[in-house]
Design an enzyme around this catalytic site. Structure first.
Site, PDB file in Angstrom:
ATOM      1  N   LEU A  90     127.801  17.746  54.185  1.00  0.00           N
ATOM      2  CA  LEU A  90     128.385  18.532  55.270  1.00  0.00           C
ATOM      3  C   LEU A  90     129.893  18.337  55.232  1.00  0.00           C
ATOM      4  CD1 LEU A  90     125.895  17.549  58.099  1.00  0.00           C
ATOM      5  CD2 LEU A  90     126.131  19.859  57.145  1.00  0.00           C
ATOM      6  N   TYR A  91     130.636  19.416  55.404  1.00  0.00           N
ATOM      7  CA  TYR A  91     132.093  19.314  55.419  1.00  0.00           C
ATOM      8  C   TYR A  91     132.585  18.804  56.765  1.00  0.00           C
ATOM      9  CZ  TYR A  91     132.518  21.525  50.875  1.00  0.00           C
ATOM     10  OH  TYR A  91     132.448  21.773  49.527  1.00  0.00           O
ATOM     11  N   ALA A 110     134.949  26.104  52.221  1.00  0.00           N
ATOM     12  CA  ALA A 110     135.805  25.238  51.423  1.00  0.00           C
ATOM     13  C   ALA A 110     135.820  25.768  49.998  1.00  0.00           C
ATOM     14  CB  ALA A 110     135.283  23.802  51.453  1.00  0.00           C
ATOM     15  N   ARG A 140     122.244  21.155  42.557  1.00  0.00           N
ATOM     16  CA  ARG A 140     123.047  19.962  42.266  1.00  0.00           C
ATOM     17  C   ARG A 140     124.009  19.632  43.396  1.00  0.00           C
ATOM     18  NH1 ARG A 140     128.406  20.900  41.428  1.00  0.00           N
ATOM     19  NH2 ARG A 140     128.898  23.108  41.225  1.00  0.00           N
ATOM     20  N   ASP A 188     126.120  22.624  50.262  1.00  0.00           N
ATOM     21  CA  ASP A 188     126.781  22.706  51.562  1.00  0.00           C
ATOM     22  C   ASP A 188     125.696  23.083  52.574  1.00  0.00           C
ATOM     23  OD1 ASP A 188     128.107  23.516  53.849  1.00  0.00           O
ATOM     24  OD2 ASP A 188     129.381  24.993  52.860  1.00  0.00           O
ATOM     25  N   ASN A 194     120.752  29.816  50.451  1.00  0.00           N
ATOM     26  CA  ASN A 194     120.018  29.385  49.264  1.00  0.00           C
ATOM     27  C   ASN A 194     118.514  29.396  49.488  1.00  0.00           C
ATOM     28  OD1 ASN A 194     122.563  26.869  48.910  1.00  0.00           O
ATOM     29  ND2 ASN A 194     122.540  28.886  47.971  1.00  0.00           N
ATOM     30  N   TYR A 250     126.242  32.769  37.755  1.00  0.00           N
ATOM     31  CA  TYR A 250     124.795  32.890  37.875  1.00  0.00           C
ATOM     32  C   TYR A 250     124.139  34.030  37.083  1.00  0.00           C
ATOM     33  CZ  TYR A 250     125.437  29.639  41.781  1.00  0.00           C
ATOM     34  OH  TYR A 250     125.757  28.554  42.539  1.00  0.00           O
ATOM     35  N   ARG A 299     104.282  24.949  31.459  1.00  0.00           N
ATOM     36  CA  ARG A 299     105.223  24.125  32.214  1.00  0.00           C
ATOM     37  C   ARG A 299     106.663  24.463  31.842  1.00  0.00           C
ATOM     38  NH1 ARG A 299     100.873  20.629  30.919  1.00  0.00           N
ATOM     39  NH2 ARG A 299     101.916  19.955  29.007  1.00  0.00           N
ATOM     40  N   ARG A 300     106.852  25.686  31.318  1.00  0.00           N
ATOM     41  CA  ARG A 300     108.181  26.107  30.863  1.00  0.00           C
ATOM     42  C   ARG A 300     108.679  27.355  31.609  1.00  0.00           C
ATOM     43  NH1 ARG A 300     107.163  25.366  24.286  1.00  0.00           N
ATOM     44  NH2 ARG A 300     106.415  23.201  24.446  1.00  0.00           N
ATOM     45  N   TRP A 330     131.965  35.891  48.045  1.00  0.00           N
ATOM     46  CA  TRP A 330     132.614  35.414  46.832  1.00  0.00           C
ATOM     47  C   TRP A 330     134.110  35.701  46.795  1.00  0.00           C
ATOM     48  CZ3 TRP A 330     130.935  32.278  43.058  1.00  0.00           C
ATOM     49  CH2 TRP A 330     129.558  32.039  42.966  1.00  0.00           C
ATOM     50  N   ARG A 339     136.262  17.795  45.746  1.00  0.00           N
ATOM     51  CA  ARG A 339     137.104  18.712  44.990  1.00  0.00           C
ATOM     52  C   ARG A 339     137.982  19.591  45.865  1.00  0.00           C
ATOM     53  NH1 ARG A 339     136.127  23.851  44.545  1.00  0.00           N
ATOM     54  NH2 ARG A 339     134.014  23.542  45.360  1.00  0.00           N
ATOM     55  N   GLU A 379     123.432  39.723  47.401  1.00  0.00           N
ATOM     56  CA  GLU A 379     123.935  38.799  46.388  1.00  0.00           C
ATOM     57  C   GLU A 379     122.866  38.551  45.323  1.00  0.00           C
ATOM     58  OE1 GLU A 379     125.986  34.396  46.200  1.00  0.00           O
ATOM     59  OE2 GLU A 379     124.098  34.645  47.277  1.00  0.00           O
ATOM     60  N   CYS A 397     125.627  25.998  41.710  1.00  0.00           N
ATOM     61  CA  CYS A 397     125.131  24.968  42.620  1.00  0.00           C
ATOM     62  C   CYS A 397     123.603  24.966  42.586  1.00  0.00           C
ATOM     63  CB  CYS A 397     125.647  25.217  44.036  1.00  0.00           C
ATOM     64  SG  CYS A 397     127.449  25.078  44.183  1.00  0.00           S
TER      65      CYS A 397
END
Length: 322
Positions: A266-267, A321, A224, A227, A235, A139, A180-181, A97, A37, A75, A200
């Protein structure tokens, strides 16, 4: 490509960070090269798993380059407010951001304003920030105010009370630990096109092992899109920190963080970072101390967190990016 010898932890096992470096090496050497993208291009693999033990304060804080954990923490605390405007972050010096609303402003207005000048206007002009600093329902909005709608007798829909997934999670862990929820979900299909960036790190599932004072809280995060060079260190820290905070709130011990990636990449313009980082060896065992027990999950402050034994190697800069 230079590669450091695999360091061992005090227990004779590979250092926990080595799995991160191994993932980076695998992607860079075997990943499928393709356009994305952003137009930058990536090397990508499908599917990866990392596991980190959070016992005794251990944290997946990368040491082969400096990770600004306070920025990642600010964050996360911002997410928990449900805020979607970058101004609270800007006023704390958090820059992660800024590129998205800046790019939107340039695209919408045609004004060729420098990023630093745009951010200064966000900080100085509250009305400007309200118009141009919002990221859409990203988020935090989904975490603590997932929108609901009611069907009216006249056949129309009206907005209902938002769902605080985080508060519901805390309650369910206290009252039904074997469920399990225990999930926090960020992927609201109906609102993706209004977000500056769809989530992400999208799905957090929590799992309780054991009972009573020995109960351990595990977290599985599905991401999903990842980077690995710039995003994943943040993360991992944030997911482990959120797990530690929730464990404290529900009176459990931190267990394991299981991270799962979908499109793991990886970029191509991060080659210098990757080569340099893969030449380094992990060192030390960073640990987190939470020095206060706030009343709720929403009452933590940056001063509540202290990191011990973190002596990272030098930072490695690379472009984001957008």
């Amino acid at each position: 490509m230079a590669s450091a010898a695999i360091p061992l932890s005090d227990g004779g096992k590979p250092h926990p960070e080595q799995q991160y470096l191994d993932l980076m090496k695998t992607i860079w050497e075997t990943g499928s090269e393709r356009q994305d993208r952003t137009g930058v291009g990536t090397r990508s693999i499908c599917g990866a798993v990392l596991r980190f033990d959070l016992a005794d304060g251990a944290m997946p804080l990368i040491t082969t380059k400096r990770v600004y954990w306070k920025t990642a923490t600010r964050e996360l605390l911002w997410f928990l407010t449900g805020e979607t405007n970058i101004r609270p972050l800007v006023l704390q010096g958090v820059k992660i951001w800024n590129e998205w609303p800046h790019a939107n402003y340039v695209r919408q207005t045609g004004e060729d304003i420098a990023l630093d000048d745009f951010v200064a206007r966000i900080a100085d002009d509250e009305a400007f920030a309200a118009r141009w600093g919002d990221l859409g329902p990203v988020y935090g909005k989904q975490w603590v105010d997932w929108p609901t709608y009611r069907y009216r007798p006249d056949g129309l829909y009206e907005k209902g009370e938002g769902i605080n997934q985080v508060a519901q999670l805390i309650e369910s862990l206290r009252t039904s630990p074997g469920s399990r929820r225990h999930i926090i979900e960020g992927w609201n299909v109906a609102e993706l096109d209004r977000m500056a960036l769809p989530p992400c790190h999208k799905t957090y599932q929590f799992h309780v092992a054991g009972e009573g004072e020995s109960a351990r809280l595990n977290c599985l995060l599905y991401q999903r899109s990842c980077d690995v060079a710039l995003g994943l260190p943040f993360n991992l820290w944030s997911a482990a920190l959120l797990t530690r905070m929730i464990a404290q709130q529900v009176g459990m011990q931190p267990g394991e963080l299981v991270w799962m990636g979908g499109d793991v990449h990886l970029y191509l313009n991060h080659a210098h970072l990757i080569e340099e980082q893969l030449s380094r060896a992990p060192q030390g065992q960073p640990r987190l101390e939470i020095v206060r027990h706030p009343e709720t999950i929403f009452d933590y402050a940056i001063e509540d967190f202290v990191v011990h034994d973190y002596v990272p190697l030098a930072p490695i800069k690379a472009p984001v990016a957008v």
